[in-house]
Design an enzyme around this catalytic site. Structure first.
Site, PDB file in Angstrom:
ATOM      1  N   PRO A 134      18.856  75.833  57.191  1.00 40.61           N
ATOM      2  CA  PRO A 134      19.750  75.129  58.443  1.00 40.61           C
ATOM      3  C   PRO A 134      19.949  73.523  57.790  1.00 40.61           C
ATOM      4  CG  PRO A 134      17.506  75.572  59.294  1.00 40.61           C
ATOM      5  CD  PRO A 134      17.475  76.123  57.816  1.00 40.61           C
ATOM      6  N   ILE A 135      21.165  73.184  58.215  1.00 38.83           N
ATOM      7  CA  ILE A 135      21.496  71.670  57.796  1.00 38.83           C
ATOM      8  C   ILE A 135      22.261  70.960  59.208  1.00 38.83           C
ATOM      9  CG2 ILE A 135      23.211  70.228  56.384  1.00 38.83           C
ATOM     10  CD1 ILE A 135      23.230  72.587  54.449  1.00 38.83           C
TER      11      ILE A 135
END
Length: 70
Positions: A2-3
């Site tokens: 996840p970013i």
């Protein structure tokens, strides 16, 4: 991986930014079931003159030539 990307007005302390990164990472770990090492958090400080809401920039208005500033 996840970013998490955050755009915010410039001016917050490094301590506040570290806390935001920590809290966002914890939230991603709890919600997505990933390891903390897999989470990336990107903070973007935007200067007030580059931020507008309702058609009005956040920076103080610049007086017109011949006009007094308040």
């Amino acid at each position: 991986m996840p970013i998490i990307s955050v755009n915010m007005l410039a001016g917050r302390s490094n301590e506040t930014k570290r806390e935001l990164i920590r809290v966002l990472t914890e939230g991603a770990v709890a919600t997505l079931g990933v390891s903390p090492e897999a989470v990336r958090v990107l903070l973007f400080d935007v200067p007030p003159e580059h931020w507008g809401a309702g058609g009005v920039p956040k920076d103080p208005p610049v007086p017109a030539p011949g006009e007094k500033s308040s």
